[in-house]
Design an enzyme around this catalytic site. Structure first.
Site, mmCIF file in Angstrom:
data_model
loop_
_atom_site.group_PDB
_atom_site.id
_atom_site.type_symbol
_atom_site.label_atom_id
_atom_site.label_comp_id
_atom_site.label_asym_id
_atom_site.label_seq_id
_atom_site.Cartn_x
_atom_site.Cartn_y
_atom_site.Cartn_z
ATOM 1 C CE LYS A 211 19.153 -5.920 35.456
ATOM 2 N NZ LYS A 211 17.830 -6.251 36.051
ATOM 3 N N GLY A 212 25.827 -6.300 37.689
ATOM 4 C CA GLY A 212 26.833 -6.131 38.748
ATOM 5 C C GLY A 212 26.307 -6.689 40.052
ATOM 6 C CB THR B 89 20.206 -9.716 32.100
ATOM 7 O OG1 THR B 89 19.191 -9.368 33.049
ATOM 8 C CG2 THR B 89 19.608 -9.665 30.698
ATOM 9 C CG HIS B 90 19.071 -14.483 35.240
ATOM 10 N ND1 HIS B 90 19.971 -13.960 36.130
ATOM 11 C CD2 HIS B 90 19.653 -15.558 34.684
ATOM 12 C CE1 HIS B 90 21.064 -14.697 36.128
ATOM 13 N NE2 HIS B 90 20.904 -15.669 35.259
ATOM 14 C CG ASP C 162 33.868 -14.035 35.581
ATOM 15 O OD1 ASP C 162 33.417 -14.033 34.422
ATOM 16 O OD2 ASP C 162 33.724 -15.004 36.360
ATOM 17 C CG MET C 163 34.351 -5.940 36.555
ATOM 18 S SD MET C 163 36.120 -5.557 36.469
ATOM 19 C CE MET C 163 36.276 -4.967 34.783
ATOM 20 C CD GLN D 10 31.130 -5.070 37.871
ATOM 21 O OE1 GLN D 10 31.793 -4.040 37.935
ATOM 22 N NE2 GLN D 10 31.318 -6.082 38.708
ATOM 23 N NE ARG E 114 28.558 -14.012 44.800
ATOM 24 C CZ ARG E 114 29.857 -14.105 44.544
ATOM 25 N NH1 ARG E 114 30.728 -13.723 45.429
ATOM 26 N NH2 ARG E 114 30.273 -14.583 43.401
ATOM 27 C CE LYS F 212 33.726 -14.358 40.308
ATOM 28 N NZ LYS F 212 33.233 -15.282 39.269
ATOM 29 N NE ARG G 286 29.749 -12.962 31.291
ATOM 30 C CZ ARG G 286 30.639 -13.655 32.033
ATOM 31 N NH1 ARG G 286 31.043 -13.181 33.199
ATOM 32 N NH2 ARG G 286 31.115 -14.810 31.602
HETATM 33 C C1 LIG Z 1 26.362 -15.161 32.634
HETATM 34 C C2 LIG Z 1 26.497 -14.195 33.775
HETATM 35 C C3 LIG Z 1 27.764 -13.784 34.178
HETATM 36 C C4 LIG Z 1 27.917 -12.851 35.209
HETATM 37 N N1 LIG Z 1 29.170 -12.376 35.506
HETATM 38 C C5 LIG Z 1 29.297 -11.388 36.416
HETATM 39 C C6 LIG Z 1 30.559 -10.735 36.647
HETATM 40 O O1 LIG Z 1 31.579 -11.047 36.027
HETATM 41 N N2 LIG Z 1 30.587 -9.746 37.574
HETATM 42 C C7 LIG Z 1 29.481 -9.336 38.275
HETATM 43 O O2 LIG Z 1 29.577 -8.396 39.079
HETATM 44 N N3 LIG Z 1 28.294 -9.969 38.095
HETATM 45 C C8 LIG Z 1 28.172 -10.957 37.188
HETATM 46 N N4 LIG Z 1 26.941 -11.532 36.981
HETATM 47 C C9 LIG Z 1 25.830 -11.289 37.935
HETATM 48 C C10 LIG Z 1 25.019 -10.075 37.533
HETATM 49 O O3 LIG Z 1 25.788 -8.916 37.719
HETATM 50 C C11 LIG Z 1 23.725 -9.962 38.379
HETATM 51 O O4 LIG Z 1 24.041 -9.813 39.709
HETATM 52 C C12 LIG Z 1 22.791 -11.132 38.254
HETATM 53 O O5 LIG Z 1 22.778 -11.652 36.949
HETATM 54 C C13 LIG Z 1 21.358 -10.708 38.584
HETATM 55 O O6 LIG Z 1 20.950 -9.678 37.728
HETATM 56 P P1 LIG Z 1 19.870 -9.831 36.536
HETATM 57 O O7 LIG Z 1 20.402 -9.093 35.366
HETATM 58 O O8 LIG Z 1 19.563 -11.241 36.301
HETATM 59 O O9 LIG Z 1 18.631 -8.998 36.987
HETATM 60 P P2 LIG Z 1 17.735 -8.991 38.301
HETATM 61 O O10 LIG Z 1 16.886 -7.783 38.169
HETATM 62 O O11 LIG Z 1 18.566 -9.139 39.527
HETATM 63 O O12 LIG Z 1 16.881 -10.283 38.137
HETATM 64 C C14 LIG Z 1 15.940 -10.453 37.081
HETATM 65 C C15 LIG Z 1 15.044 -11.626 37.400
HETATM 66 O O13 LIG Z 1 15.811 -12.822 37.497
HETATM 67 C C16 LIG Z 1 15.684 -13.393 38.792
HETATM 68 N N5 LIG Z 1 16.996 -13.839 39.257
HETATM 69 C C17 LIG Z 1 18.134 -13.149 39.208
HETATM 70 N N6 LIG Z 1 19.120 -13.884 39.771
HETATM 71 C C18 LIG Z 1 18.545 -15.039 40.150
HETATM 72 C C19 LIG Z 1 19.002 -16.209 40.799
HETATM 73 N N7 LIG Z 1 20.244 -16.357 41.187
HETATM 74 N N8 LIG Z 1 18.118 -17.220 41.033
HETATM 75 C C20 LIG Z 1 16.848 -17.132 40.643
HETATM 76 N N9 LIG Z 1 16.352 -16.048 40.039
HETATM 77 C C21 LIG Z 1 17.185 -15.024 39.802
HETATM 78 C C22 LIG Z 1 15.215 -12.261 39.696
HETATM 79 O O14 LIG Z 1 14.515 -12.746 40.808
HETATM 80 C C23 LIG Z 1 14.345 -11.465 38.759
HETATM 81 O O15 LIG Z 1 13.071 -12.017 38.670
HETATM 82 C C24 LIG Z 1 26.769 -12.411 35.901
HETATM 83 C C25 LIG Z 1 25.498 -12.826 35.500
HETATM 84 C C26 LIG Z 1 25.339 -13.677 34.433
HETATM 85 C C27 LIG Z 1 23.969 -14.045 33.983
#
Ligand SMILES: Cc1cc2nc3c(=O)[nH]c(=O)nc-3n(C[C@H](O)[C@H](O)[C@H](O)COP(=O)(O)OP(=O)(O)OC[C@H]3O[C@@H](n4cnc5c(N)ncnc54)[C@H](O)[C@@H]3O)c2cc1C
Length: 299
Positions: free
Chosen positions: A178-179, A217-218, A125-126, A154, A280, A91, A175
């Protein structure tokens, strides 16, 4: 149940660290470099690759930023010595961006030299929107010096579509996530469906251009939709990878992706600053508390 979970997570952030640690442990590899090495070796053994992050952000002094710079430089050597299939994510505010953009640039250059020496990759990272322009600027300058460097955009930011089209090139490695920060409605989408759709179109834009996409994303329906589009459009496997955060439960979906031959990278954070990061993550999905409690009682 969700309101109760959310209240419980808010309470957790006021409790002593030893109480929070069991809830935090699924999300962080540990405190030391050795802990991170162990976690990455276990992931590599299963077929996953990794990107390692030293936890923390917003250093308040130059000396602190120099320490982080040196920790990252040493981490590249450790990755090589331990023969890990891993690169590094960092970061800019951890390397001094809030103090002085020039300081962050110099520190990043020094880490980048180590990446180059080890023929490894570095991803920037952003963070939140006050740092977006400066981060893109630093990324572009890094690209003049070394090809194996990537950044993050993001999908919740309204500017992202334009940033992708401005940055598109053979060297563009981005990468998409979502943010995670709270951004004003003027500059960011707040509607979950809209962000989901923007994510999909951002990935399509990168993969229809010249660049490489890390799909972070998850969101399993979103992963499914992107995978279907990738197959239909015959996107070569060396143009993208999937990325997830260490410890987030994904059922069998990641193994399925691996079995199909896709690259799946785990973002593995470690370090002294595990507490804020874990809170977080717990706030993102308070249901995780019950999952951790279940595991604790199983053992
Ligand atoms: C490899 C990676 C790098 C990232 N780098 C950055 C970055 O540089 N800058 C930035 O702003 N953000 C970053 N993020 C975070 C990202 O922006 C999201 O806030 C985060 O990934 C949750 O969004 P989602 O796409 O998983 O979708 P969501 O809609 O939030 O989640 C989808 C599903 O996954 C589950 N889920 C999500 N997070 C979690 C968790 N922590 N524990 C358990 N279940 C969870 C949710 O409950 C939901 O069921 C990164 C994420 C990943 C995976």
């Amino acid at each position: 149940m969700n309101i109760i979970n959310t209240i419980l997570v808010s309470l957790l952030s006021h409790l002593p660290k030893w109480i929070v640690k069991p809830f935090a442990s699924p999300y962080v590899a540990g405190v030391t470099t050795d802990d991170a090495v162990k976690a990455v070796k276990a992931l590599n053994k299963k077929g996953f690759v990794a990107t390692i992050d030293i936890l923390g952000e917003h250093v308040h002094s130059k000396d602190e930023s120099f320490k982080i710079r040196d920790d990252y430089r040493n981490l590249y050597d450790t990755i090589a010595k331990e023969n890990l299939n891993a690169n590094i994510s960092l970061k800019p505010t951890h390397l001094g961006l809030e103090i002085d953009p020039l300081l962050a640039e110099e520190n990043l250059n020094s880490v980048l030299e180590k990446a180059k020496e080890n023929n490894n990759f570095m991803r920037i990272d952003m963070e939140n929107s006050p740092y977006t322009d400066a981060t893109i600027d630093i990324y572009k300058k890094c690209l003049y010096k070394y090809d194996k460097v990537g950044m993050v955009l993001q999908s919740y930011l309204k500017r992202t579509e334009k940033d992708i089209s401005n940055l598109d090139s053979e060297k563009f490695n981005c990468r998409i996530c979502k943010g995670i920060y709270h951004e004003d409605e003027e500059i960011a989408y707040h509607d979950k469906k809209e962000i989901h759709e923007r994510f999909f179109s951002n990935i399509k834009a990168i993969l229809s251009g010249k660049g490489y996409a890390a799909i972070a994303t998850h969101d399993i329906p979103l992963i499914n939709k992107i995978e279907k589009w990738i197959i239909e459009n015959k996107i070569p496997f060396d143009k993208f990878e999937f990325q997830v955060l260490y410890g987030v439960p994904m059922g069998n979906r990641l193994l399925e992706l691996l079995e199909k031959g896709y690259t799946v990278r785990n973002y593995v954070p470690f370090g002294e600053s595990w507490f804020d990061y874990s809170i977080r993550r717990l706030k993102e999905n308070p249901n995780i508390m019950w999952y951790v409690l279940g595991n604790m009682f199983k053992h």
